[in-house]
Scaffold this active site. Sequence first.
Site, PDB file in Angstrom:
ATOM      1  N   GLU A 127       0.873  -1.172   0.000  1.00 28.02           N
ATOM      2  CA  GLU A 127       0.000   0.000   0.000  1.00 28.02           C
ATOM      3  C   GLU A 127       0.911   1.223   0.000  1.00 28.02           C
ATOM      4  O   GLU A 127       1.819   1.316   0.828  1.00 28.02           O
ATOM      5  CB  GLU A 127      -0.895   0.011   1.245  1.00 28.02           C
ATOM      6  CG  GLU A 127      -1.810   1.208   1.214  1.00 28.02           C
ATOM      7  CD  GLU A 127      -2.786   1.283   2.388  1.00 28.02           C
ATOM      8  OE1 GLU A 127      -2.751   0.413   3.271  1.00 28.02           O
ATOM      9  OE2 GLU A 127      -3.557   2.253   2.393  1.00 28.02           O
TER      10      GLU A 127
ATOM     11  N   ARG B 109       5.288 -12.865   9.581  1.00 28.49           N
ATOM     12  CA  ARG B 109       5.958 -11.616   9.232  1.00 28.49           C
ATOM     13  C   ARG B 109       7.271 -11.510   9.977  1.00 28.49           C
ATOM     14  O   ARG B 109       7.497 -12.179  10.979  1.00 28.49           O
ATOM     15  CB  ARG B 109       5.065 -10.406   9.467  1.00 28.49           C
ATOM     16  CG  ARG B 109       4.502 -10.234  10.837  1.00 28.49           C
ATOM     17  CD  ARG B 109       3.380  -9.184  10.862  1.00 28.49           C
ATOM     18  NE  ARG B 109       3.778  -7.887  10.337  1.00 28.49           N
ATOM     19  CZ  ARG B 109       3.079  -7.216   9.422  1.00 28.49           C
ATOM     20  NH1 ARG B 109       1.976  -7.725   8.916  1.00 28.49           N
ATOM     21  NH2 ARG B 109       3.470  -6.037   9.027  1.00 28.49           N
TER      22      ARG B 109
ATOM     23  N   LYS C 157       3.928   0.688   9.953  1.00 28.71           N
ATOM     24  CA  LYS C 157       4.074   1.943   9.205  1.00 28.71           C
ATOM     25  C   LYS C 157       3.505   3.118  10.001  1.00 28.71           C
ATOM     26  O   LYS C 157       4.000   4.229   9.903  1.00 28.71           O
ATOM     27  CB  LYS C 157       3.395   1.820   7.846  1.00 28.71           C
ATOM     28  CG  LYS C 157       4.341   1.230   6.809  1.00 28.71           C
ATOM     29  CD  LYS C 157       3.768   1.302   5.419  1.00 28.71           C
ATOM     30  CE  LYS C 157       2.976   0.057   5.133  1.00 28.71           C
ATOM     31  NZ  LYS C 157       2.432   0.020   3.774  1.00 28.71           N
TER      32      LYS C 157
HETATM   33  P1  ATP Z   1       1.245  -1.914   8.029  1.00 25.20           P
HETATM   34  O1  ATP Z   1       0.223  -2.852   8.596  1.00 25.20           O
HETATM   35  O2  ATP Z   1       2.303  -1.492   8.987  1.00 25.20           O
HETATM   36  O3  ATP Z   1       0.650  -0.756   7.277  1.00 25.20           O
HETATM   37  P2  ATP Z   1       1.334  -3.690   5.850  1.00 25.20           P
HETATM   38  O4  ATP Z   1       1.716  -5.067   6.132  1.00 25.20           O
HETATM   39  O5  ATP Z   1      -0.112  -3.428   5.698  1.00 25.20           O
HETATM   40  O6  ATP Z   1       2.014  -2.755   6.942  1.00 25.20           O
HETATM   41  P3  ATP Z   1       1.698  -3.377   3.053  1.00 25.20           P
HETATM   42  O7  ATP Z   1       2.216  -2.230   2.297  1.00 25.20           O
HETATM   43  O8  ATP Z   1       0.266  -3.725   2.900  1.00 25.20           O
HETATM   44  O9  ATP Z   1       2.074  -3.116   4.579  1.00 25.20           O
HETATM   45  O10 ATP Z   1       2.602  -4.648   2.782  1.00 25.20           O
HETATM   46  C1  ATP Z   1       2.905  -5.121   1.487  1.00 25.20           C
HETATM   47  C2  ATP Z   1       3.302  -6.559   1.559  1.00 25.20           C
HETATM   48  O11 ATP Z   1       4.428  -6.712   2.418  1.00 25.20           O
HETATM   49  C3  ATP Z   1       2.188  -7.396   2.135  1.00 25.20           C
HETATM   50  O12 ATP Z   1       2.074  -8.582   1.361  1.00 25.20           O
HETATM   51  C4  ATP Z   1       2.649  -7.680   3.528  1.00 25.20           C
HETATM   52  O13 ATP Z   1       2.163  -8.912   3.977  1.00 25.20           O
HETATM   53  C5  ATP Z   1       4.164  -7.678   3.404  1.00 25.20           C
HETATM   54  N1  ATP Z   1       4.769  -7.298   4.675  1.00 25.20           N
HETATM   55  C6  ATP Z   1       4.574  -6.162   5.364  1.00 25.20           C
HETATM   56  N2  ATP Z   1       5.248  -6.174   6.524  1.00 25.20           N
HETATM   57  C7  ATP Z   1       5.902  -7.361   6.581  1.00 25.20           C
HETATM   58  C8  ATP Z   1       6.765  -7.987   7.537  1.00 25.20           C
HETATM   59  N3  ATP Z   1       7.094  -7.382   8.673  1.00 25.20           N
HETATM   60  N4  ATP Z   1       7.253  -9.207   7.237  1.00 25.20           N
HETATM   61  C9  ATP Z   1       6.924  -9.816   6.089  1.00 25.20           C
HETATM   62  N5  ATP Z   1       6.120  -9.301   5.152  1.00 25.20           N
HETATM   63  C10 ATP Z   1       5.596  -8.077   5.396  1.00 25.20           C
HETATM   64 MG    MG Z   2      -1.460  -3.992   4.215  1.00 31.46          MG
END
Ligand code: ATP
Ligand code: MG
Length: 556
Positions: free
Chosen positions: A34, A260, A270
């Site tokens: 995102e 994760r 984030k």
């Molecule tokens: P936040 O919840 O902090 O906003 P997010 O996981 O929603 O973070 P995205 O931009 O949606 O962030 O993540 C893009 C991709 O990266 C998704 O497939 C997510 O599962 C993966 N991802 C994000 N954080 C991690 C992590 N700590 N370890 C492994 N994969 C991750």
């Molecule tokens: Mg997300």
Amino acid sequence: MAANAPRSNFIRQIIDQDLANGKHQMVHTRFPPEPNGFLHIGHAKSIVLNFGIAQDYHGTCNLRFDDTNPLKEKVDYVNSIQADVKWLGYSWEGKPRYSSDYFDRLHGYAVELIEKGLAYCDFSSQETMRELRGTLKEPGKNSPYRDTAIEENLKIFADMTAGKYQEGEVCLRAKIDMSSPFMCMRDPVIYRVRFAHHHQTGDKWCVYPMYDFTHCISDAIEGITHSLCTLEFQDNRRLYDWVLDNISIDCHPQQIEFSRLNLQYTVMSKRKLHLLVEEGKVSGWDDPRMPTIAGMRRRGYTPASVREFCHRIGVTKMDNQVEMSMLEACIRDELNQDAPRAMAVLDPVRLVIENYPEEHEQQLNAPNHPNNEAMGTRQVPFAREILIEREDFREEANKKYKRLVLGKEVRLRNAYVIKAERVDKDAEGNITAIYCTYDPETLGTDPADGRKVKGVIHWVAAAHAVPCEFRLYDRLFQVPNPGAEEDFFSTLNPASLQIKHGFVEPSLAKAAPEKAYQFERIGYFCADSQDSHEGNLVFNQTVGLRDTWSDSEAAA
Ligand code: ATP
Ligand code: MG
């Protein structure tokens, strides 16, 4: 660096089976960030997994911006994400995709669900909806709007889309099961009203689809075979499958969840990273202390070291916290092999070699790497006045101190053996100069009479030394899991950035930004990509020579 080949894991095993039994002929993955912040090391795990699988199986991987929340998203983030994925060494199939590319089709599928009696418009307040949803122990109750006639729902949804309702007044919900043990199946909201300008679609829409509805359909539209996501979406897999089972679309990707990455002494949410930037706790998303790709890059991490880290941690379904030392070991292993050596003095004191002729100067040859002749040599100026590290001299010391001591000898790296004779001090007793003699027969060889000189110290020639700011970094937080603290700001490490003003040897005056050097006996450093310029050098510490964190933990 002898990069490990990616280890097999349970996801690769599933793919192997799918290819062997003919379920798929080709693998197609996607990385779906995102655009609401910069990418961090957790995203790197997902990038290396998705793009790595596509590479290894000769398939393809899409970059797709999951942009269903226009209020929090920005084109700046879209751009930084593309730059970071490229920097990590990957390229996506075709153009970057956007979930918003599919807003028309998504809207059509929502209408299809209404027509099938599988979605309805709900005017309940947020509060009522929350009450009716029930709890993990109690089933939910049906909304009074659940049985509105299909025609009526179609009209209301059309009016929502035309901007005839206020935000929060009405939403579209999937009609699934209010008593499902999975909360996400209790008639989830799939469309809501938002009068928001979107970075890709402008003002075209005032209704936006929710993530769970959007993601599975976007995957299916793109022909994704394996949709890899993190464990918190495990329950939502029911909804992923329900949506695809109930709309007219042929493709049905398989969602597979993995754990994760959590890294100690930092945060990865984030929202929290945003706060650090907004509240000025760091200089920006690319502050070298941030766990972001941009921050790590600015600090001197290489793409190979980040990929290597992702291979070492592996991919499982087990939640755990990875130690920072594991990440540091990856960059240290690489730089120990690849980084050219150089000399820098962070806390200088003047040293005069009294028997070295005044006005005289030499250019000494110094190897760029002690174990790799192919990396060549460089010239280092040597003269009567040099600078050494203040902590490398003592008036008195025991035998353990293998540096310069009054009346004793030490070797200057790449140069001669010197002996300390006397010192000058200021009124407070601080040493202002050390006077030495040197043995002219010891350039590159041991003393001829067989006397042993154990210690080696680094130095720079005073007249040629280039002034430099050094930024030394420590953990950003003082506790292993700052994200779990109520007030995570209170656990920030006040000493996470320490600035020193010293000197580097002249060969570093034009050091390229982000290219790491080993400053002998100190650590790995690279010129800062934002603030370092010829004439105003700034070097960031990438990592120390040894793993002092694990050392201090063992001691504690
Ligand atoms: P936040 O919840 O902090 O906003 P997010 O996981 O929603 O973070 P995205 O931009 O949606 O962030 O993540 C893009 C991709 O990266 C998704 O497939 C997510 O599962 C993966 N991802 C994000 N954080 C991690 C992590 N700590 N370890 C492994 N994969 C991750
Ligand atoms: Mg997300």
